[in-house]
Design an enzyme around this catalytic site. Structure first.
Site, PDB file in Angstrom:
ATOM      1  N   ASP A 107       0.851  -1.183   0.000  1.00  0.00           N
ATOM      2  CA  ASP A 107       0.000   0.000   0.000  1.00  0.00           C
ATOM      3  C   ASP A 107       0.894   1.244   0.000  1.00  0.00           C
ATOM      4  O   ASP A 107       1.840   1.334   0.789  1.00  0.00           O
ATOM      5  CB  ASP A 107      -0.897   0.002   1.244  1.00  0.00           C
ATOM      6  N   ASN A 115      -2.346  12.911  -4.034  1.00  0.00           N
ATOM      7  CA  ASN A 115      -3.453  13.412  -4.862  1.00  0.00           C
ATOM      8  C   ASN A 115      -3.862  14.817  -4.453  1.00  0.00           C
ATOM      9  O   ASN A 115      -4.075  15.695  -5.301  1.00  0.00           O
ATOM     10  CB  ASN A 115      -4.661  12.470  -4.738  1.00  0.00           C
ATOM     11  N   ASP A 124      -1.858   9.236 -10.445  1.00  0.00           N
ATOM     12  CA  ASP A 124      -1.788   8.191 -11.477  1.00  0.00           C
ATOM     13  C   ASP A 124      -0.344   7.871 -11.833  1.00  0.00           C
ATOM     14  O   ASP A 124       0.019   6.698 -12.045  1.00  0.00           O
ATOM     15  CB  ASP A 124      -2.536   8.639 -12.735  1.00  0.00           C
ATOM     16  N   ASP A 150      -4.667   2.314  -4.236  1.00  0.00           N
ATOM     17  CA  ASP A 150      -3.204   2.300  -4.180  1.00  0.00           C
ATOM     18  C   ASP A 150      -2.691   0.998  -3.594  1.00  0.00           C
ATOM     19  O   ASP A 150      -1.591   0.958  -3.035  1.00  0.00           O
ATOM     20  CB  ASP A 150      -2.688   3.494  -3.367  1.00  0.00           C
TER      21      ASP A 150
END
Length: 231
Positions: A107, A115, A124, A150
């Site tokens: 993770d 973000n 991304d 993620d």
């Protein structure tokens, strides 16, 4: 005598009509092998060739669609469905060959912050960077997947717990050295990783859940060491 074509095996009305013509012209008592009948045979051959080509094209499209349903669009890795299918196959193979391996549940740390601070395009890019690192640092027989958000999973096949732990630690170090460039900023990524062994008796759902729990244990502790869960 007539062709053995029944309602159960007639694919199309065109084939039905063609079969009827063949029955009438080729198996009538007074039939002769004339030019007209040879033309009909050519039509049969053309139809068969066309049907074979269509079947091959359909099989190719089915294979492409199946690949799409098993693959993550962004990273090109397997998605959750693809992972579960491959892991099921891998565990079945382990049962046959008395083999084992380890699963790494990964993770990205503070992915929401990436973000929120740098935008979703940067997020991304981070996902693609992690996927690329995983692909570059796993063997052809290993399995890498992005299973959502993620979260990633790597299956290290044919590996002992000791070797799997060592490889997972090296993989985590490489992931923690991964950077992305966004605007004027360079963002260094870090990941939390949990490891769980599997063998031929392992349940797919159970082993993924345990590896997930191990990953969250590490994330809560905020330490770079792996947190394995004993089998």
């Amino acid at each position: 005598m007539s062709l053995a074509i029944t309602p159960d095996n007639i694919a199309t009305p065109a084939l039905d009509r063609l079969a009827s013509e063949i029955n009438e012209r080729f198996f009538a008592a007074e039939a002769n092998y004339d030019g007209e009948r040879l033309v009909l045979l050519e039509r049969v051959l053309d139809f068969a060739i066309h049907a074979e080509q269509q079947l091959a094209e359909q099989q190719q499209r089915i294979a492409q669609l199946e690949t799409m349903t098993r693959t993550d669009d962004l990273t090109g890795l397997l998605n959750r469905r693809g992972l579960e299918a491959e892991l099921t196959r891998t565990i079945a193979s382990a049962a046959r060959h008395q083999d084992h391996g380890v699963i790494c549940y990964i993770d990205i740390d503070d992915f929401k912050g990436v973000n929120d601070t740098h935008g979703h395009a940067a997020g991304d890019e981070a996902l693609v960077a992690v996927a690329s690192t995983l692909a570059d640092n796993t063997r052809a027989d290993d399995i890498a997947a992005r299973i959502g958000g993620d979260e990633f999973v790597v299956v290290l096949t044919a590996a002992s717990v000791h070797d799997g732990f060592r490889k997972a630690r090296a993989l985590q170090s490489r992931l923690n050295a991964t950077t992305i460039r966004t605007g004027q900023h360079t963002v260094r990524l870090s990941v939390s990783l949990g490891i769980q062994a599997y063998d031929g008796k392992t349940s797919v759902a159970e082993v993924l859940d345990r590896a997930d729990s191990a990953m969250y244990a590490q994330k809560r502790m905020r330490k770079p060491e792996l947190i394995p869960i004993a089998t």
